[in-house]
Design a protein around this motif. Structure first.
Motif, PDB file in Angstrom:
ATOM      1  N   ALA A  33       0.816  -1.214   0.000  1.00  0.00           N
ATOM      2  CA  ALA A  33       0.000   0.000   0.000  1.00  0.00           C
ATOM      3  C   ALA A  33       0.851   1.266   0.000  1.00  0.00           C
ATOM      4  CB  ALA A  33      -0.927   0.002   1.215  1.00  0.00           C
ATOM      5  N   GLY A  34       2.165   1.117   0.026  1.00  0.00           N
ATOM      6  CA  GLY A  34       3.048   2.280  -0.031  1.00  0.00           C
ATOM      7  C   GLY A  34       3.515   2.767   1.325  1.00  0.00           C
ATOM      8  N   GLY A  35       3.346   1.963   2.360  1.00  0.00           N
ATOM      9  CA  GLY A  35       3.759   2.361   3.703  1.00  0.00           C
ATOM     10  C   GLY A  35       5.190   1.955   3.995  1.00  0.00           C
ATOM     11  N   ASP A  36       5.568   2.133   5.239  1.00  0.00           N
ATOM     12  CA  ASP A  36       6.935   1.793   5.640  1.00  0.00           C
ATOM     13  C   ASP A  36       7.026   0.334   6.079  1.00  0.00           C
ATOM     14  OD1 ASP A  36       5.512   2.004   7.944  1.00  0.00           O
ATOM     15  OD2 ASP A  36       6.873   3.392   8.947  1.00  0.00           O
ATOM     16  N   PHE A  37       8.200  -0.068   6.532  1.00  0.00           N
ATOM     17  CA  PHE A  37       8.498  -1.472   6.811  1.00  0.00           C
ATOM     18  C   PHE A  37       8.513  -1.767   8.314  1.00  0.00           C
ATOM     19  CE2 PHE A  37      11.449  -5.185   6.813  1.00  0.00           C
ATOM     20  CZ  PHE A  37      10.671  -6.017   6.030  1.00  0.00           C
ATOM     21  N   ALA A  38       7.766  -0.992   9.124  1.00  0.00           N
ATOM     22  CA  ALA A  38       7.794  -1.175  10.580  1.00  0.00           C
ATOM     23  C   ALA A  38       7.304  -2.562  10.981  1.00  0.00           C
ATOM     24  CB  ALA A  38       6.954  -0.104  11.254  1.00  0.00           C
ATOM     25  N   PHE A  39       6.223  -3.028  10.351  1.00  0.00           N
ATOM     26  CA  PHE A  39       5.726  -4.360  10.680  1.00  0.00           C
ATOM     27  C   PHE A  39       6.730  -5.437  10.272  1.00  0.00           C
ATOM     28  CE2 PHE A  39       1.437  -2.345  10.564  1.00  0.00           C
ATOM     29  CZ  PHE A  39       1.074  -2.645  11.867  1.00  0.00           C
ATOM     30  N   GLY A  40       7.510  -5.163   9.248  1.00  0.00           N
ATOM     31  CA  GLY A  40       8.537  -6.112   8.825  1.00  0.00           C
ATOM     32  C   GLY A  40       9.617  -6.290   9.875  1.00  0.00           C
ATOM     33  N   VAL A  41       9.994  -5.199  10.530  1.00  0.00           N
ATOM     34  CA  VAL A  41      10.993  -5.284  11.598  1.00  0.00           C
ATOM     35  C   VAL A  41      10.456  -6.123  12.752  1.00  0.00           C
ATOM     36  CG1 VAL A  41      12.288  -3.929  13.297  1.00  0.00           C
ATOM     37  CG2 VAL A  41      12.052  -3.089  10.959  1.00  0.00           C
ATOM     38  N   VAL A  42       9.203  -5.888  13.105  1.00  0.00           N
ATOM     39  CA  VAL A  42       8.592  -6.669  14.185  1.00  0.00           C
ATOM     40  C   VAL A  42       8.501  -8.140  13.780  1.00  0.00           C
ATOM     41  CG1 VAL A  42       6.520  -6.965  15.596  1.00  0.00           C
ATOM     42  CG2 VAL A  42       7.298  -4.673  15.016  1.00  0.00           C
ATOM     43  N   ALA A  43       8.161  -8.408  12.528  1.00  0.00           N
ATOM     44  CA  ALA A  43       8.080  -9.791  12.047  1.00  0.00           C
ATOM     45  C   ALA A  43       9.438 -10.480  12.124  1.00  0.00           C
ATOM     46  CB  ALA A  43       7.540  -9.824  10.621  1.00  0.00           C
ATOM     47  N   MET A  44      10.505  -9.749  11.801  1.00  0.00           N
ATOM     48  CA  MET A  44      11.841 -10.348  11.876  1.00  0.00           C
ATOM     49  C   MET A  44      12.229 -10.652  13.322  1.00  0.00           C
ATOM     50  SD  MET A  44      14.109  -8.542   8.884  1.00  0.00           S
ATOM     51  CE  MET A  44      13.814  -6.858   9.361  1.00  0.00           C
ATOM     52  N   VAL A  45      11.887  -9.765  14.240  1.00  0.00           N
ATOM     53  CA  VAL A  45      12.189 -10.017  15.657  1.00  0.00           C
ATOM     54  C   VAL A  45      11.400 -11.226  16.146  1.00  0.00           C
ATOM     55  CG1 VAL A  45      11.969  -9.079  17.991  1.00  0.00           C
ATOM     56  CG2 VAL A  45      12.830  -7.632  16.153  1.00  0.00           C
ATOM     57  N   MET A  46      10.111 -11.290  15.813  1.00  0.00           N
ATOM     58  CA  MET A  46       9.293 -12.430  16.209  1.00  0.00           C
ATOM     59  C   MET A  46       9.822 -13.724  15.582  1.00  0.00           C
ATOM     60  SD  MET A  46       6.902 -11.504  18.242  1.00  0.00           S
ATOM     61  CE  MET A  46       6.279  -9.965  18.836  1.00  0.00           C
ATOM     62  N   GLY A  47      10.283 -13.646  14.353  1.00  0.00           N
ATOM     63  CA  GLY A  47      10.863 -14.818  13.706  1.00  0.00           C
ATOM     64  C   GLY A  47      12.131 -15.282  14.408  1.00  0.00           C
ATOM     65  N   ALA A  48      12.950 -14.333  14.853  1.00  0.00           N
ATOM     66  CA  ALA A  48      14.163 -14.698  15.586  1.00  0.00           C
ATOM     67  C   ALA A  48      13.812 -15.384  16.905  1.00  0.00           C
ATOM     68  CB  ALA A  48      15.013 -13.450  15.843  1.00  0.00           C
ATOM     69  N   VAL A  49      12.792 -14.895  17.586  1.00  0.00           N
ATOM     70  CA  VAL A  49      12.365 -15.539  18.832  1.00  0.00           C
ATOM     71  C   VAL A  49      11.807 -16.927  18.546  1.00  0.00           C
ATOM     72  CG1 VAL A  49      10.798 -15.363  20.808  1.00  0.00           C
ATOM     73  CG2 VAL A  49      11.968 -13.330  19.982  1.00  0.00           C
ATOM     74  N   THR A  50      11.124 -17.088  17.431  1.00  0.00           N
ATOM     75  CA  THR A  50      10.610 -18.408  17.045  1.00  0.00           C
ATOM     76  C   THR A  50      11.754 -19.391  16.830  1.00  0.00           C
ATOM     77  OG1 THR A  50       8.713 -17.358  15.980  1.00  0.00           O
ATOM     78  CG2 THR A  50       9.166 -19.644  15.372  1.00  0.00           C
ATOM     79  N   VAL A  51      12.789 -18.945  16.135  1.00  0.00           N
ATOM     80  CA  VAL A  51      13.958 -19.811  15.892  1.00  0.00           C
ATOM     81  C   VAL A  51      14.636 -20.159  17.213  1.00  0.00           C
ATOM     82  CG1 VAL A  51      16.254 -19.868  14.835  1.00  0.00           C
ATOM     83  CG2 VAL A  51      14.301 -19.002  13.539  1.00  0.00           C
ATOM     84  N   TRP A  52      14.773 -19.161  18.114  1.00  0.00           N
ATOM     85  CA  TRP A  52      15.380 -19.415  19.426  1.00  0.00           C
ATOM     86  C   TRP A  52      14.582 -20.465  20.197  1.00  0.00           C
ATOM     87  CZ3 TRP A  52      12.684 -18.321  23.932  1.00  0.00           C
ATOM     88  CH2 TRP A  52      13.366 -18.586  25.112  1.00  0.00           C
ATOM     89  N   ALA A  53      13.249 -20.319  20.217  1.00  0.00           N
ATOM     90  CA  ALA A  53      12.410 -21.266  20.949  1.00  0.00           C
ATOM     91  C   ALA A  53      12.502 -22.661  20.337  1.00  0.00           C
ATOM     92  CB  ALA A  53      10.959 -20.783  20.970  1.00  0.00           C
ATOM     93  N   ALA A  54      12.596 -22.744  19.010  1.00  0.00           N
ATOM     94  CA  ALA A  54      12.724 -24.054  18.352  1.00  0.00           C
ATOM     95  C   ALA A  54      14.056 -24.712  18.719  1.00  0.00           C
ATOM     96  CB  ALA A  54      12.601 -23.896  16.841  1.00  0.00           C
ATOM     97  N   ILE A  55      15.124 -23.931  18.754  1.00  0.00           N
ATOM     98  CA  ILE A  55      16.433 -24.483  19.138  1.00  0.00           C
ATOM     99  C   ILE A  55      16.386 -24.970  20.582  1.00  0.00           C
ATOM    100  CG2 ILE A  55      18.842 -23.856  19.603  1.00  0.00           C
ATOM    101  CD1 ILE A  55      18.660 -22.017  17.119  1.00  0.00           C
ATOM    102  N   CYS A  56      15.789 -24.178  21.469  1.00  0.00           N
ATOM    103  CA  CYS A  56      15.670 -24.587  22.873  1.00  0.00           C
ATOM    104  C   CYS A  56      14.824 -25.851  23.010  1.00  0.00           C
ATOM    105  CB  CYS A  56      15.067 -23.463  23.708  1.00  0.00           C
ATOM    106  SG  CYS A  56      16.181 -22.079  23.963  1.00  0.00           S
ATOM    107  N   ALA A  57      13.755 -25.946  22.230  1.00  0.00           N
ATOM    108  CA  ALA A  57      12.891 -27.127  22.299  1.00  0.00           C
ATOM    109  C   ALA A  57      13.633 -28.366  21.828  1.00  0.00           C
ATOM    110  CB  ALA A  57      11.630 -26.901  21.460  1.00  0.00           C
ATOM    111  N   LEU A  58      14.437 -28.228  20.787  1.00  0.00           N
ATOM    112  CA  LEU A  58      15.177 -29.374  20.263  1.00  0.00           C
ATOM    113  C   LEU A  58      16.335 -29.781  21.171  1.00  0.00           C
ATOM    114  CD1 LEU A  58      15.245 -28.390  16.498  1.00  0.00           C
ATOM    115  CD2 LEU A  58      13.926 -30.245  17.551  1.00  0.00           C
ATOM    116  N   MET A  59      16.923 -28.828  21.862  1.00  0.00           N
ATOM    117  CA  MET A  59      18.090 -29.101  22.704  1.00  0.00           C
ATOM    118  C   MET A  59      17.715 -29.475  24.142  1.00  0.00           C
ATOM    119  SD  MET A  59      20.473 -28.734  20.568  1.00  0.00           S
ATOM    120  CE  MET A  59      21.979 -28.630  21.476  1.00  0.00           C
ATOM    121  N   GLN A  60      16.457 -29.339  24.503  1.00  0.00           N
ATOM    122  CA  GLN A  60      16.035 -29.599  25.880  1.00  0.00           C
ATOM    123  C   GLN A  60      16.146 -31.077  26.221  1.00  0.00           C
ATOM    124  OE1 GLN A  60      11.943 -28.648  26.630  1.00  0.00           O
ATOM    125  NE2 GLN A  60      12.371 -28.140  28.757  1.00  0.00           N
TER     126      GLN A  60
END
Length: 139
Positions: free
Chosen positions: A107-134
């Motif tokens: 729609a021509g807006g900025d990428f603020a939601f993209g930054v939040v999505a990347m942070v949430m994705g990083a937390v998802t990867v962290w939680a997956a690594i912790c789940a696999l290593m537990q």
């Protein structure tokens, strides 16, 4: 002599400017309440020990040991965290924010939601690594 302009600030303007202060103030209040509750708990334990001392009896060892422990020492001593639930939660949040980022950028807006999505994705990867290593406890 000039006259200084009078700027009237209404309560609504003040709230609009500083609404976000509600969250740190609430956090401070909750921290204070937790400290007060911990203090009351320790005082009650000491009162029980005083009652045993007045009767000339030995207090239970579990009660004496609980005086030396703090809540911080007991943190994490319970059941292990279910990291798979965190993977699911943050995975859904990542997908939602990624969709919002895509919609906003198209729609021509900025990428603020993209930054939040990347942070949430990083937390998802962290939680997956912790789940696999537990480590699993044997039953």
């Amino acid at each position: 002599m000039g006259v200084w302009p009078v700027m009237e600030t209404t309560m609504e303007d003040l709230f609009r400017s500083y609404w976000w202060l509600i969250f740190p103030l609430f956090g401070l209040a909750m921290g204070g309440w937790h400290s007060f509750a911990q203090f009351r708990n320790q005082q009650k334990k000491l009162d029980i020990i005083k009652a045993y001392a007045m009767r000339g009896e030995q207090p239970p060892t579990a009660l004496l040991e609980s005086l030396g422990r703090s809540d911080a020492a007991e943190y994490g001593s319970g059941k292990p965290t279910n990291y798979w639930s965190l993977v699911g939660l943050f995975g859904v949040l990542t997908a939602g924010f990624a969709y919002m980022a895509y919609s906003t950028v198209v729609a021509g807006g900025d990428f603020a939601f993209g930054v939040v999505a990347m942070v949430m994705g990083a937390v998802t990867v962290w939680a997956a690594i912790c789940a696999l290593m537990q480590r699993r406890e044997r039953q």
